[in-house]
Scaffold this active site. Structure first.
Site, mmCIF file in Angstrom:
data_model
loop_
_atom_site.group_PDB
_atom_site.id
_atom_site.type_symbol
_atom_site.label_atom_id
_atom_site.label_comp_id
_atom_site.label_asym_id
_atom_site.label_seq_id
_atom_site.Cartn_x
_atom_site.Cartn_y
_atom_site.Cartn_z
ATOM 1 N N GLU A 363 0.375 -10.408 -1.211
ATOM 2 C CA GLU A 363 1.060 -9.344 -0.469
ATOM 3 C C GLU A 363 1.802 -9.974 0.705
ATOM 4 O OE1 GLU A 363 -1.160 -5.799 0.699
ATOM 5 O OE2 GLU A 363 -2.348 -5.935 -1.139
HETATM 6 C C1 BGP Z 1 -2.772 -4.160 2.751
HETATM 7 C C2 BGP Z 1 -3.387 -3.453 1.562
HETATM 8 C C3 BGP Z 1 -2.405 -2.709 0.712
HETATM 9 C C4 BGP Z 1 -1.255 -2.087 1.469
HETATM 10 C C5 BGP Z 1 -0.713 -2.974 2.555
HETATM 11 C C6 BGP Z 1 0.294 -2.304 3.467
HETATM 12 O O1 BGP Z 1 -3.732 -4.296 3.741
HETATM 13 O O2 BGP Z 1 -4.036 -4.386 0.713
HETATM 14 O O3 BGP Z 1 -3.123 -1.809 -0.075
HETATM 15 O O4 BGP Z 1 -1.476 -0.789 1.812
HETATM 16 O O5 BGP Z 1 -1.732 -3.499 3.358
HETATM 17 O O6 BGP Z 1 -0.392 -1.562 4.412
HETATM 18 P P1 BGP Z 1 -0.012 -0.091 4.853
HETATM 19 O O7 BGP Z 1 0.038 0.687 3.594
HETATM 20 O O8 BGP Z 1 -1.119 0.350 5.743
HETATM 21 O O9 BGP Z 1 1.278 -0.211 5.549
#
Ligand code: BGP
Length: 468
Positions: A363
């Site tokens: 990610e």
């Molecule tokens: C990470 C998670 C994801 C995703 C991402 C973005 O911590 O693994 O699932 O959500 O963050 O975060 P947010 O949706 O809170 O902006």
């Protein structure tokens, strides 16, 4: 130095954030389906989310059009085992086989997260990860996955962001739903159970399949706010408590000593059963997957109560050990997350130096309130130059990290398509593909290609040699 020829360019999603069909086709509820966080931010409709369950064929064909080599997604535990253990939901198995068929058709490598925050509610009702029997439940679930999909999946990720589930248990459904005497002790007990479960599952994977498997924490390198030795120590504390506690256990099979001494002083040492440490020691991950959004900056703790906003990337503090502060050398996104591409290179080097295991970034990305406009060809689009700038800067730094000698074999930014944010609703978007719905209005859920779609397509087609 270039990206390796077989570099896994792709993007990520997670089941509860995009599938929808939360209560259909035999699926049991998960803790995220009933999370009050969604209700608070306005998205009451997790039954639909991005409707990926029904539209995966269209979505995967768009990913193929972008040239994806890999797609990282998660399997919903409660779609496979509605009660967390026991009876298998054949419709769930069939669904993921169809997803895999589609990926195979387009030569896209599946990278599969086994558990992305969405513990089956049936297990949570029995105490969730506070209950030691959840270790067996996770092993049972893994064995179902390996026996059904073991010959089709080459890369498995065990638990998404275990560290965030401990540090932000309140937002991610981990905090005990029952009254416990010491919430923090309970969380670190849950952590121990997850570590043992993960180790058992890594072993099982190697026994039942030829696949590779690794952990998937959220890693942020930690900068000291000043060169004052107290701030340096605070940074070392933060790194140990936030990052190395999790990766040392997964890779070296032992508790990080600084994190251990923190747990000891706080009176939160978990109950460790005979044989647990041997289980941790004997598991061998094949790679490290990690999520990177930004690094963090800390100063020595003043021991004051913390009033800052807290989420995965902001405001983490541990009174007595470290206190996070803004880094004024960096810009922020519209949600206050710092943007730190050079820090990405630094972070990759740090993880590589420490563990010498191949790495995949699972990610990285920019959340923004995208605005749909009518494009030149009369088709709606989003002119998301800000996202392109963010991704370009990070890919550039990843390339430099590879030049530094880091072994990085893939990059799957967040997210392939727009999906429901973990705690900030549907309008905080990350995707290359726009999903036409709002917080309250489901609209037609049509898919539109953003400007970043075409940009990423070109990056992949040139294997990252040009980022224009
Ligand atoms: C990470 C998670 C994801 C995703 C991402 C973005 O911590 O693994 O699932 O959500 O963050 O975060 P947010 O949706 O809170 O902006």
């Amino acid at each position: 130095m270039m990206f390796p020829n077989n570099f896994l360019w792709g993007a990520s999603t997670s089941a509860y954030q995009c599938e929808g069909a939360a209560t259909s086709y035999g699926k049991g509820l998960s803790v995220m389906d009933v999370s009050s966080v969604f209700q608070e931010c306005g998205v009451t409709d997790v039954e639909v989310a991005s409707d990926h369950y029904h539209r995966f064929i269209e979505d995967i064909s768009l990913m193929a059009e972008m040239g994806f080599k890999a797609y990282r997604f998660s399997v919903s535990w409660s779609r496979i085992l509605p009660n967390g253990i026991g009876e298998v939901n054949e419709e769930g198995i069939a669904h993921y086989h169809r997803v895999l068929d589609e990926l195979e058709k387009h030569h896209i490598e599946p990278i599969v997260t086994m558990y992305h925050f969405d513990l089956p509610l049936a297990l949570q009702d029995k105490g969730g990860w506070s209950n030691r029997s959840t270790i067996d439940a996770f092993t049972e679930y893994a064995s179902v996955l390996f026996s059904h999909f073991g010959d089709r999946i080459k890369y498995w990720l065990t638990i998404n962001e275990q560290n965030m589930m401990i540090i932000h248990g309140d937002a991610l459904g981990t905090s005990s739903h029952r009254k416990v005497n010491n919430e923090k002790k309970d969380l670190y007990q849950q952590n121990h159970h997850m570590l043992v479960a993960q180790a058992k599952v890594m072993q099982l994977c190697h026994k039942m399949t030829d696949a590779k498997i690794g952990p998937a924490p959220n890693i942020s390198s930690v900068y000291p706010a000043t060169p004052h030795p107290d701030d340096m120590l605070a940074a070392s504390n933060a790194s140990a408590i936030r990052n190395w506690l999790y990766l040392d256990a997964a890779v070296f099979g032992k508790y990080n000593s600084i994190a251990w001494s923190f747990m000891e002083s706080e009176g939160i040492i978990p109950d460790i059963h005979e044989g647990d440490m041997e289980v941790l020691k004997s598991a061998q991950p094949d790679f490290i997957a990690f999520n990177y959004y930004s690094n963090m900056t800390v100063q020595r703790s003043r021991g004051e109560s913390i009033t800052q906003v807290k989420d995965q990337q902001m405001g983490e503090s541990e009174p007595g050990y470290f206190e996070s502060v803004p880094n004024h050398t960096l810009n922020k996104n519209e949600y206050g997350w710092e943007i730190d591409p050079i820090g990405f290179r630094y972070c990759l080097r740090e993880v590589w130096d420490r563990y010498s295991l191949p790495m995949i970034v699972t990610e990285n990305g920019l959340g923004a309130k995208d605005i749909l406009v009518i494009g030149d060809d009369n088709i709606p689009t989003v002119i998301d130059d800000y996202r392109i700038d963010y991704l370009r800067a990070h890919i550039k730094q990843m390339r430099l990290a590879i030049e530094d000698g880091c072994d990085v074999f893939g990059y799957c930014p967040w997210s392939a398509i727009d999906l429901v944010s973990t705690h900030q609703g549907m309008n905080k978007r990350y995707g290359f593909i726009y999903v036409n719905r709002d917080e309250f209005d489901l609209k037609d859920l049509a898919r539109y290609k953003k400007k970043s779609f075409y940009w990423y397509q070109s990056v992949i087609s040139k294997n990252g040699t040009s980022l224009d």
